[in-house]
Design an enzyme around this catalytic site. Structure first.
Site, PDB file in Angstrom:
ATOM      1  N   GLY A 175       0.816  -1.222  -0.087  1.00 27.53           N
ATOM      2  CA  GLY A 175      -0.006  -0.047   0.148  1.00 27.53           C
ATOM      3  C   GLY A 175       0.754   1.224  -0.089  1.00 27.53           C
ATOM      4  N   PHE A 176       1.610   1.224   1.207  1.00 23.54           N
ATOM      5  CA  PHE A 176       2.688   2.690   1.168  1.00 23.54           C
ATOM      6  C   PHE A 176       1.804   3.727   1.055  1.00 23.54           C
ATOM      7  CE2 PHE A 176       5.138  -0.812  -1.324  1.00 23.54           C
ATOM      8  CZ  PHE A 176       5.549  -1.298  -0.120  1.00 23.54           C
TER       9      PHE A 176
ATOM     10  N   ARG B 226       8.738  -2.141  22.178  1.00 22.21           N
ATOM     11  CA  ARG B 226       8.848  -3.411  22.075  1.00 22.21           C
ATOM     12  C   ARG B 226       8.801  -3.900  20.696  1.00 22.21           C
ATOM     13  NH1 ARG B 226       7.432  -7.390  26.097  1.00 22.21           N
ATOM     14  NH2 ARG B 226       6.362  -5.603  27.233  1.00 22.21           N
ATOM     15  N   ILE B 227       9.684  -4.775  20.483  1.00 21.78           N
ATOM     16  CA  ILE B 227       9.680  -5.326  18.995  1.00 21.78           C
ATOM     17  C   ILE B 227       8.796  -6.639  19.161  1.00 21.78           C
ATOM     18  CG2 ILE B 227      10.944  -6.423  17.064  1.00 21.78           C
ATOM     19  CD1 ILE B 227      11.386  -3.330  17.590  1.00 21.78           C
TER      20      ILE B 227
ATOM     21  N   LYS C 260       5.778   0.690  19.657  1.00 26.37           N
ATOM     22  CA  LYS C 260       5.686   1.793  18.862  1.00 26.37           C
ATOM     23  C   LYS C 260       5.841   1.389  17.488  1.00 26.37           C
ATOM     24  CE  LYS C 260       8.917   4.475  21.214  1.00 26.37           C
ATOM     25  NZ  LYS C 260       9.341   5.514  21.823  1.00 26.37           N
TER      26      LYS C 260
ATOM     27  N   GLU D  86       7.653   3.046   9.145  1.00 28.18           N
ATOM     28  CA  GLU D  86       8.160   3.962   8.468  1.00 28.18           C
ATOM     29  C   GLU D  86       9.480   4.599   8.822  1.00 28.18           C
ATOM     30  OE1 GLU D  86       3.742   5.914   7.052  1.00 28.18           O
ATOM     31  OE2 GLU D  86       4.184   5.767   9.109  1.00 28.18           O
TER      32      GLU D  86
END
Length: 732
Positions: A242-243, A614-615, A687, A691
């Site tokens: 989409g971007f 947190r990843i 978070k 982007e």
């Protein structure tokens, strides 16, 4: 049952750290991966629908004016032609992301070259395409504005700000920089073109499409058609990229719906690649002036950022190029200026990382110029200017990891090997190192999700959230599996259907933390229901491998309840957003080789270090960063929308002429994800990251070009002709 949480206070509990299943943060494969690589995932234009006919948009061949006549009867007599739709409800351009209402309609008023005017419907796609291409349309042409230099610029009051006296700071500075950079327009160029299949059952519309934010898109379609959103069902389980191009509803969807209702049968409308370029969102071109004032040690005393962008008349969106400048670096004297031109070009809207993608890139170029002027190492210069609080508002940062990212990136990359510009050479190749910082505002959006625990001990996650290739199926599966103590093969995630609870949508890097938090809350409620059945406190409950452990007693989740346990999670942003500055941070380090004979640039090494709370999944997060950095390579070296100055039409409107980076352009990219928890950002301390990794990436490359050759390219992209001109001028 429902669990609602408004983010009014930081969540220091960090419950995900206490879970036992061990899924969060791992590099889990995507559940949808095998379906996609085997060709069995159904994309928007691939649904097998009975009695399907096909529509092709006929579009304007003049840039501005009015339609005086559409010679529909000339083609309606052809075999297989079913209709020519000229309904005033057809869209002139797409909806902006998150609009939730119809965009501009009435295609008889022409605002740009290539604007949709009518839809030709036929039994076959080929017949519709041929008829649309030969449909005669008469116009009353008017004058338009096609070049930024010919436009009058508006200056919206709400987009200007100032503190102190920047002019005085510039005059008194030991070192100052006053530079202007330009960036061209960009296209999202997602792999999957836009497509829609519409069918009606009485007053109810089912639209199979490729969209990023279904809860908003449903309202946009309904408003465009003049019907109740409750009568619209959108299906978008798989989106091929989409971007930003699929944030808002686009012309093909409304055209398909209108035609399907008129004909009483399903209608498919798919855009060609050229139509995608001409009728969906572009990133605005920008002209940006950066002013930096610094003392003798390179500490900023003033910072100014003026941006000039464009859009169609009447559109409220304007590329927020100055978005990060208020908080990235210190300096007590500050000025933001913002200016918008009205051009008759395709609609400008969100393209991946709107604002910071181009704004941080230019700011980081200017910081590199300041480092050169002060004689301070570029990494040290940035360290010296990291603010303790948001310098524009005084608010504390929810977390701040830029210094860690600078230190980690510089050490891993070997930044201490950097030499003076133009001093390192390997044959005909000039070698240089460059760096830049990354930052992106963080967003938590309202989202809902439903999680069910079946009697046989399996979990089902449901939300209308879409997966645009970012890994949503994976991370929501991981969150549910972690919270409920279930192996991955006992968790099913269902997405992309407006019959399901409305998630945040995929855009603005908000999806993982927002809809992920909704899933977390639903699972937290389910844990409370399980604990009640086991007569223990939820915090004393351990769930692992399909079993519940409490008070030294182990119980299978299968059979725990006679029926299905269900809970809905609902997250809303709250006071933490107003009380703190929330952002993500990172750094880029790059090595390039510039050919001293041809001006060609090759990126030889590229490293990114990022922190984004947190990843949730190391593999999908890393892939997002690789994608963002690849975007940066394209921005720096090749990507550029070219408009004919005579009528504003896009000249390079396909993947052959819009030069995106390919495998040969992209080196092995190293990505480092720093461990972080941001308690103010979301209940799961996560978070956005999708982007972040484009914001400033291009600057690291052009800064490296300067270090290699001594040529400073201020007009993106840094194509070989611009570099060669600098070398010929003796600056290399």
């Amino acid at each position: 049952m429902s669990e609602h949480h408004k983010m009014d206070a930081p969540d220091h509990a960090r419950r995900l750290d206490d879970m036992a299943q061990g899924l969060i943060g791992t590099a889990m494969d995507r559940p949808d991966g095998p379906l996609k690589v085997s060709g069995t995932a159904t994309y928007a234009h691939e649904w097998a629908v009975d009695n399907l006919c096909h529509g092709v948009l006929a579009r304007a061949t003049v840039p501005t004016g009015r339609v005086s006549d559409v010679a529909a009867q000339d083609i309606l007599d052809r075999p297989g032609i079913l209709a020519v739709i000229t309904d005033r409800r057809l869209l002139r351009n797409p909806a902006q992301g998150g609009a939730g209402e119809a965009p501009v309609q009435d295609p008889s008023r022409i605002a740009y070259f290539g604007q949709p005017i009518a839809l030709v419907v036929a039994e076959t796609f080929e017949a519709a395409r041929d008829a649309a291409a030969s449909l005669r349309i008469d116009y009353e042409e008017t004058e338009g504005t096609y070049r930024p230099e010919d436009a009058a610029f508006e200056t919206p009051e709400d987009k200007q700000s100032s503190q102190g006296d920047l002019d005085a700071a510039m005059a008194q500075a030991a070192h100052s920089i006053d530079v202007t950079y330009t960036t061209p327009g960009h296209n999202s160029a997602a792999m999957e073109p836009h497509g829609a299949i519409a069918s009606w059952d009485g007053d109810d519309l089912v639209l199979r499409g490729s969209y990023q934010m279904l809860k908003h898109n449903r309202k946009e379609i309904a408003d465009s058609l003049g019907i109740d959103p409750a009568n619209v069902r959108l299906l978008s389980p798989y989106v091929g990229g989409g971007f930003g191009s699929k944030l808002g509803i686009a012309p093909e969807a409304v055209a398909a719906a209108l035609a399907a209702r008129d004909l009483g049968r399903p209608v498919s409308v798919a855009l060609s690649r050229q139509q995608v370029f001409e009728t969906t969102m572009r990133r605005s071109e920008t002209r940006q002036r950066i002013r930096l004032a610094a003392d003798a040690e390179g500490r900023l005393t003033g910072i100014g950022h003026d941006a000039w962008v464009s859009n169609l008349p009447g559109e409220t969106f304007a590329e927020p190029a100055t978005q990060a400048t208020p908080f990235l670096y210190g300096g007590e004297n500050r000025q933001i200026g913002f200016h918008v031109a009205r051009l008759n070009r395709t609609c400008a809207g969100s393209v991946r990382a709107p604002g910071e993608a181009v704004g941080v890139t230019v700011l980081e170029n200017a910081m590199d110029e300041l480092a050169e002027a002060t004689g301070v190492d570029p990494v040290d210069l940035r360290r010296r200017n990291i603010p303790d609080t948001d310098p524009s508002t005084g608010k504390p940062f929810s977390s701040h990891t830029l210094r860690r990212a600078l230190d980690d990136g510089a050490t891993r990359f070997g930044w201490n090997q950097r030499q003076r510009p133009g001093t390192r050479r390997e044959g005909d190749w000039l070698i240089g190192l460059g760096m830049a910082c990354a930052t992106r505002v963080n967003i938590l959006a309202e989202a809902r999700a439903r999680v069910s625990l079946t009697a046989d001990g399996r979990a089902v996650v449901e939300t209308d959230m879409t997966d645009i290739g970012t890994g949503t199926y994976a991370i929501l599966t991981q969150i549910a599996g972690e919270m409920l103590g279930l192996p991955l093969d006992r968790v099913t995630t269902r997405l992309g259907d407006t019959d399901l609870p409305p998630g945040s949508g995929s855009g603005g890097s908000m999806g993982a933390s927002s809809t992920g938090s909704a899933v977390y809350l639903a699972c937290r409620n389910l844990r409370a229901q399980i604990a009640a059945r086991l007569d223990c406190a939820e915090t004393d409950l351990t769930l692992k491998d399909g079993k519940a452990i409490a008070a030294n007693k182990t119980t299978d989740l299968a059979g725990l309840s006679d029926g299905t346990l269900t809970a809905e999670g609902h997250i809303e942003p709250g006071k933490t957003r107003e009380e703190t500055r929330q952002a993500t941070f990172g750094t880029f380090f790059t090595e390039v080789a510039v050919n001293a004979v041809t001006g060609e640039t090759r990126v030889r090494r590229m490293q990114g270090t990022f922190a984004a709370g947190r990843i949730l999944n190391h593999k999908t997060a890393r892939s997002q960063c690789i994608g963002g950095m690849t975007f940066g390579i394209g921005m720096a070296l090749t990507e550029e929308l070219m408009h004919d100055p005579r009528d504003g039409h896009i000249v390079n409107r396909d993947l052959a002429e819009y030069h995106m980076p390919v495998n040969a352009d992209v080196p092995q990219i190293d990505v480092v994800l720093l461990d972080e928890r941001d308690d103010w950002a979301s209940p799961i301390q996560a978070k956005g990251i999708g982007e972040l990794s484009i914001c400033g990436a291009g600057a690291a490359i052009t800064n490296a070009i300067y270090n290699a050759s001594g040529v400073r390219v201020r007009d993106y992209p840094a194509s070989l002709d611009k570099i060669l001109a600098g070398l010929d001028d003796g600056r290399g």
